[in-house]
Design a protein around this motif. Structure first.
Motif: not given
Length: 173
Positions: A116-130, A148-155
């Motif tokens: 339920g948490i929305t963030k803007e992230l950047s991704f590198k795109i490569s190897d594009i073939e169309v 994204f609050m993914l911090n459980g017991s093993m964090s």
């Protein structure tokens, strides 16, 4: 007025193509460092997506949904823990949602929603073939799980940075 909008929509559709992700040949994988040397790797096996290619054969839009229940780290106990409310809380938030907002050169900006948490992230795109019937590309990013609050017991023993790689094959609709 309706005819003008219909004509514009029709004209735009003639100049772009839509492709559907082929999950049989595509992969979404992740790697997380644990205790400095031992890593945890996994993948998601259930996902869907569409990619729009413009009239110049360039990617213009990527949308995807990934099912949390399909997480696989080759350890069922760990998978169950990751699906629990400590991490992804799959019962309440069953999907990860990805929607590109901008694609320029080798960078994809996207809104990503996890738990339920929305963030803007950047991704590198490569190897594009169309081609006329298929396309393929690779997306990579480092995602900060704390965003994204993914911090459980093993964090405490896991790195905050998760390497994500999606190798996508899609077929023209």
């Amino acid at each position: 007025m309706k005819n003008i909008f219909f004509t514009i929509a029709l004209a735009l559709s003639l100049f772009s193509s839509e492709y559907v992700v082929d999950k049989e040949y595509s992969t979404i994988k992740f790697d997380a460092s644990k205790m400095l040397f031992i890593g945890v790797s996994g993948e998601f096996s259930n996902f869907s997506g569409t990619i729009t290619v413009d009239e110049q054969n360039k990617l213009s839009k990527i949308d995807a949904v990934v099912s949390i229940d399909s997480i696989n780290t080759e350890d069922q106990e760990r998978d169950d823990n990751l699906k629990s409310d400590d991490y992804f809380h799959a019962l309440k938030f069953p999907n990860i949602e990805f929607s590109s907002t901008n694609i320029i050169d080798d960078t994809v900006k996207a809104t990503v929603t996890i738990k339920g948490i929305t963030k803007e992230l950047s991704f590198k795109i490569s190897d594009i073939e169309v081609s006329s019937n298929n396309l393929s590309f690779t997306l990579t990013s480092v995602v900060d799980r704390q965003q994204f609050m993914l911090n459980g017991s093993m964090s405490a023993i896991m790195s905050d940075n998760i390497d994500v790689t999606a190798k996508i094959i899609a077929n023209k609709q």
